[in-house]
Design a protein around this motif. Structure first.
Motif, PDB file in Angstrom:
ATOM      1  N   SER A 268       0.832  -1.196   0.000  1.00  0.00           N
ATOM      2  CA  SER A 268       0.000   0.000   0.000  1.00  0.00           C
ATOM      3  C   SER A 268       0.865   1.244   0.000  1.00  0.00           C
ATOM      4  N   ALA A 269       0.734   2.073  -1.037  1.00  0.00           N
ATOM      5  CA  ALA A 269       1.488   3.328  -1.079  1.00  0.00           C
ATOM      6  C   ALA A 269       1.012   4.266   0.026  1.00  0.00           C
ATOM      7  N   ALA A 270      -0.297   4.268   0.272  1.00  0.00           N
ATOM      8  CA  ALA A 270      -0.840   5.161   1.295  1.00  0.00           C
ATOM      9  C   ALA A 270      -0.250   4.848   2.663  1.00  0.00           C
ATOM     10  N   GLN A 271      -0.143   3.559   2.957  1.00  0.00           N
ATOM     11  CA  GLN A 271       0.386   3.142   4.255  1.00  0.00           C
ATOM     12  C   GLN A 271       1.888   3.427   4.333  1.00  0.00           C
ATOM     13  N   LEU A 272       2.608   3.109   3.258  1.00  0.00           N
ATOM     14  CA  LEU A 272       4.058   3.326   3.240  1.00  0.00           C
ATOM     15  C   LEU A 272       4.394   4.792   3.474  1.00  0.00           C
ATOM     16  N   LEU A 273       3.629   5.672   2.827  1.00  0.00           N
ATOM     17  CA  LEU A 273       3.949   7.104   2.870  1.00  0.00           C
ATOM     18  C   LEU A 273       3.168   7.839   3.953  1.00  0.00           C
ATOM     19  N   GLY A 274       2.206   7.178   4.571  1.00  0.00           N
ATOM     20  CA  GLY A 274       1.411   7.829   5.596  1.00  0.00           C
ATOM     21  C   GLY A 274       0.565   8.963   5.048  1.00  0.00           C
ATOM     22  N   LEU A 275       0.032   8.777   3.842  1.00  0.00           N
ATOM     23  CA  LEU A 275      -0.717   9.851   3.187  1.00  0.00           C
ATOM     24  C   LEU A 275      -2.204   9.535   3.097  1.00  0.00           C
ATOM     25  N   GLN A 276      -3.032  10.563   3.281  1.00  0.00           N
ATOM     26  CA  GLN A 276      -4.471  10.437   3.149  1.00  0.00           C
ATOM     27  C   GLN A 276      -4.970  11.421   2.106  1.00  0.00           C
ATOM     28  N   VAL A 277      -6.267  11.346   1.806  1.00  0.00           N
ATOM     29  CA  VAL A 277      -6.850  12.285   0.842  1.00  0.00           C
ATOM     30  C   VAL A 277      -6.618  13.715   1.316  1.00  0.00           C
ATOM     31  N   GLY A 278      -6.201  14.570   0.412  1.00  0.00           N
ATOM     32  CA  GLY A 278      -5.959  15.977   0.731  1.00  0.00           C
ATOM     33  C   GLY A 278      -4.509  16.284   1.027  1.00  0.00           C
ATOM     34  N   ALA A 279      -3.717  15.276   1.342  1.00  0.00           N
ATOM     35  CA  ALA A 279      -2.314  15.522   1.693  1.00  0.00           C
ATOM     36  C   ALA A 279      -1.549  16.063   0.487  1.00  0.00           C
ATOM     37  N   PRO A 280      -0.677  17.059   0.693  1.00  0.00           N
ATOM     38  CA  PRO A 280       0.140  17.568  -0.406  1.00  0.00           C
ATOM     39  C   PRO A 280       1.266  16.595  -0.736  1.00  0.00           C
ATOM     40  N   VAL A 281       1.572  16.509  -2.015  1.00  0.00           N
ATOM     41  CA  VAL A 281       2.601  15.594  -2.501  1.00  0.00           C
ATOM     42  C   VAL A 281       3.524  16.368  -3.422  1.00  0.00           C
ATOM     43  N   SER A 282       4.818  16.177  -3.266  1.00  0.00           N
ATOM     44  CA  SER A 282       5.790  16.825  -4.147  1.00  0.00           C
ATOM     45  C   SER A 282       6.722  15.758  -4.709  1.00  0.00           C
ATOM     46  N   ILE A 283       6.835  15.728  -6.031  1.00  0.00           N
ATOM     47  CA  ILE A 283       7.663  14.732  -6.705  1.00  0.00           C
ATOM     48  C   ILE A 283       8.716  15.422  -7.556  1.00  0.00           C
ATOM     49  N   GLU A 284       9.960  14.968  -7.434  1.00  0.00           N
ATOM     50  CA  GLU A 284      11.057  15.447  -8.275  1.00  0.00           C
ATOM     51  C   GLU A 284      11.513  14.300  -9.173  1.00  0.00           C
ATOM     52  N   PHE A 285      11.643  14.588 -10.472  1.00  0.00           N
ATOM     53  CA  PHE A 285      12.166  13.571 -11.371  1.00  0.00           C
ATOM     54  C   PHE A 285      13.673  13.734 -11.527  1.00  0.00           C
ATOM     55  N   ALA A 286      14.389  12.628 -11.572  1.00  0.00           N
ATOM     56  CA  ALA A 286      15.820  12.662 -11.858  1.00  0.00           C
ATOM     57  C   ALA A 286      15.996  12.916 -13.351  1.00  0.00           C
ATOM     58  N   ALA A 287      17.029  13.661 -13.716  1.00  0.00           N
ATOM     59  CA  ALA A 287      17.224  14.019 -15.127  1.00  0.00           C
ATOM     60  C   ALA A 287      18.165  13.033 -15.791  1.00  0.00           C
ATOM     61  N   GLY A 288      17.731  12.478 -16.906  1.00  0.00           N
ATOM     62  CA  GLY A 288      18.633  11.741 -17.782  1.00  0.00           C
ATOM     63  C   GLY A 288      19.139  10.406 -17.281  1.00  0.00           C
ATOM     64  N   ASP A 289      18.588   9.883 -16.209  1.00  0.00           N
ATOM     65  CA  ASP A 289      19.120   8.615 -15.703  1.00  0.00           C
ATOM     66  C   ASP A 289      18.336   7.410 -16.188  1.00  0.00           C
ATOM     67  N   GLN A 290      17.361   7.673 -17.043  1.00  0.00           N
ATOM     68  CA  GLN A 290      16.562   6.546 -17.508  1.00  0.00           C
ATOM     69  C   GLN A 290      17.069   6.056 -18.862  1.00  0.00           C
ATOM     70  N   THR A 291      16.764   4.828 -19.143  1.00  0.00           N
ATOM     71  CA  THR A 291      17.011   4.290 -20.469  1.00  0.00           C
ATOM     72  C   THR A 291      15.655   4.194 -21.142  1.00  0.00           C
ATOM     73  N   PRO A 292      15.376   5.106 -22.047  1.00  0.00           N
ATOM     74  CA  PRO A 292      14.031   5.142 -22.630  1.00  0.00           C
ATOM     75  C   PRO A 292      13.626   3.790 -23.183  1.00  0.00           C
ATOM     76  N   GLY A 293      12.426   3.400 -22.896  1.00  0.00           N
ATOM     77  CA  GLY A 293      11.887   2.152 -23.437  1.00  0.00           C
ATOM     78  C   GLY A 293      12.208   0.947 -22.591  1.00  0.00           C
ATOM     79  N   SER A 294      13.149   1.067 -21.679  1.00  0.00           N
ATOM     80  CA  SER A 294      13.466  -0.085 -20.842  1.00  0.00           C
ATOM     81  C   SER A 294      12.602  -0.071 -19.589  1.00  0.00           C
ATOM     82  N   ARG A 295      12.620  -1.145 -18.835  1.00  0.00           N
ATOM     83  CA  ARG A 295      11.909  -1.188 -17.568  1.00  0.00           C
ATOM     84  C   ARG A 295      12.669  -0.391 -16.531  1.00  0.00           C
TER      85      ARG A 295
END
Lengths: 297, 297, 297
Positions: A268-295
């Protein structure tokens, strides 16, 4: 079985609602109120209708939760009647309505924002009636159970072939009350959003399908990132499904409804992160570390 | 109502699934996913089918619990279609299947052990098809909701009269994945087992009907004994029903499904003993202290 | 669909129970026992019946809760068959019965007080049969699941058109076991009662409609008062609906079933007052401080 009449829109309606569908969503929980709504909708107008319980576990009075669940489910139903009751204003002078959408679905419930997101997704309300003084209302009985005494009978009559203008007073479809929802926004290297829904599996909905445009294009699949919510944050990866990350890890993906959601594989993501409806969430993506098309994993 | 066609096995199938039954078991809980599965199964192939919710309260991803509940319930249904979804592997390459049993029941679900105990009890799978590439799968929509996008449509089509070989690719029925269950064993003066199920009333299932032969003959009704589980153990008696022991006491009996079970009269055995599914249980029978044919109490 | 026969009372019964209704109330919870009861009622006698789940969340063995929920719901159903199972005495020699009321409803269940309040509200039992030795009982199977093995089959047969005297042995309708309920009483300046029911919204039922006469006339709407339950007591006002008091306040009103009830606007009275079923409640009305006809708030 062969006797049919036509609604105002010319649609053929089998007698007694035979084969037609009534869906229902409430915050009534497991007790007897659902049965009383069900009975009031079925009799006397649509005894042979098919009844489908959409969800009666909506948190008490949580109009947003009810509205988003309706929006998620009603488009998967064929044109039918849906009665929805999450109605903290019952017994006040709040408006009660029935409407028809561009797709031919008919929705019945309080006019408190509950019906609007589903109606909008179905092409918008093309007809709207105020049913507070409906001839179908059971009077001299109670002021506190409109599911049984108003919404149920109206839904049953619509399923049984009554035209919308016969169950209430036509009003401007644009006057349907809209639901105010928090909007996600793009940041320099990620996004900020509020949790819109948490489902039975603990998956967090962050942005509805029609809110995604506001975020701009998302990074390619496989991109990793970090969610700042909770203590210290957690890694995540953009994927298409749970299997795109190892067991226990977080995946940011388009859920089965097209929404941007955050799930934990085998947990459960909600349980892992301790988040409920209404909670603010901030996500940062890493730049350039992915291999496009791969898993991502 | 009189129009009928025949399946591959020659069985007459009413048009539109009229009067036919679709049973459903999932770990979807109270939310809207059950309604989405239901709708996907009903439309377009079997709008008049009867829908029967078997159990949607299976613990998340608990394949054993789902499998044993199916095994306990499906044999009580007439030949019908049952769709079962407890599927922690959704979104991976796990196999998805539909099968027909010797009794004519048709089961649809993931091939992870969920279907096998019920199928075996119904004479075994006589036909098995892999439905991962079924023509009924909804594609380009989601990878995470096979209940709505695969299992539901396949179940609906089967109920509506489609033959099994038209919903998937025939494979060897013997390849159906079996469920590994702990086996009870006889000891010098009693038995050892693991708790297989705990029901709503707190009754503990210790051995399925087809595992009882491995235990040899049980002592006669009225025999007393002691369960070592928990702190210090508790007395019990072999009986036929709750009334064979005083209120609050433990009775070891054949439950309504033929399984060996331990119940507490007017209470919960699980709570009294602090036992959950998987917990080891050791029971010793007292020798010669019973009066055959009399009530244990 | 057109083939019909007549029951002993001359009522026309559609073949196969088509269009007829079976309601069900149990303490079985969310597990598979409801499905087994449902299936046993439907097959073989009434495959086309409409099934309506009244409430399966009755607390384990709580006959009073089941009886009051039946009493609250069955009068809203058209003449139909209702099977009710809250049966702590299963497996003992307690009586099992089926009955017909003056309104034509047929109730099936254990004779432990569960059926009597609903029957009385429906004009009383006009026919009563003991079904312990019913030809419909499934024998040699189990002593612990009468829902599946006795009550379900009897309900299904009644729905399918069997006459009451064919499912059991006629006995004196007056011998139906009554439910003992605490009675409210008027005091010098108020009332004393015990909590009879707490619903999903936390509303407390204090006196059934047919117990109100014993309280004498209530003060006019708008009268204020104080409930002594809990620590120190709380203010309340007599109203017709939640909107008659400000948010968070207590309103004493006639609920949707005609009972005297205490609700908290936008909240739970049970939680606010810490009261459960059976708790004593004492209410004092203030004298002369209301403005008749005005809103209490």
């Amino acid at each position: 079985m062969t006797d049919a009449r036509r609604t105002s829109s010319g649609q053929k309606v089998p007698k007694n609602g035979d084969g037609l569908l009534i869906g229902a969503l409430t915050d009534y929980g497991l007790g007897p109120y659902v049965a009383l709504l069900h009975s009031a909708a079925r009799y006397p107008f649509s005894p042979r209708a098919t009844w489908l319980d959409i969800d009666h576990g909506i948190a008490l009075g949580d109009v947003q939760a009810g509205a988003l669940t309706l929006r998620r489910t009603v488009p998967s139903l064929p044109p039918c009647v849906v009665v929805a009751v999450v109605d903290p204003g019952v017994g006040t002078d709040r408006r009660a309505v029935a409407l028809k959408t561009a797709t031919g679905h008919q929705l019945v419930g309080p006019d408190n924002g509950l019906l609007e997101p589903a109606a909008r997704r179905l092409g918008g309300a093309t007809e709207l009636v105020d049913i507070r003084s409906s001839p179908l209302r059971v009077v001299d009985r109670s002021l506190t159970f409109d599911g049984r005494d108003l919404f149920g009978p109206v839904a049953g009559a619509l399923c049984g072939g009554w035209a919308l203008e016969h169950v209430g007073t036509p009003i401007d479809p644009a006057s349907l009350m809209a639901l105010a929802l928090p909007a996600p926004r793009a940041t320099a290297s990620g996004l900020e959003a509020a949790v819109l829904e948490v489902d039975h599996f603990g998956t967090l909905v962050l942005a509805l399908d029609d809110q995604l445009a506001a975020l701009g294009p998302l990074p390619p699949l496989g991109t990793t990132g970090r969610i700042a919510a909770g203590d210290g944050g957690r890694d995540l990866a953009l994927g298409r499904t749970f299997a795109d990350v190892p067991s226990g890890e977080l995946v940011l993906y388009r859920d089965s409804d097209g929404a941007l959601a955050l799930a934990r594989r085998d947990g459960s993501a909600a349980q892992l992160l301790g988040l409920q409806v209404g909670a603010p969430v901030s996500i940062e993506f890493a730049a350039g570390d992915q291999t496009p098309g791969s898993r991502a994993a």
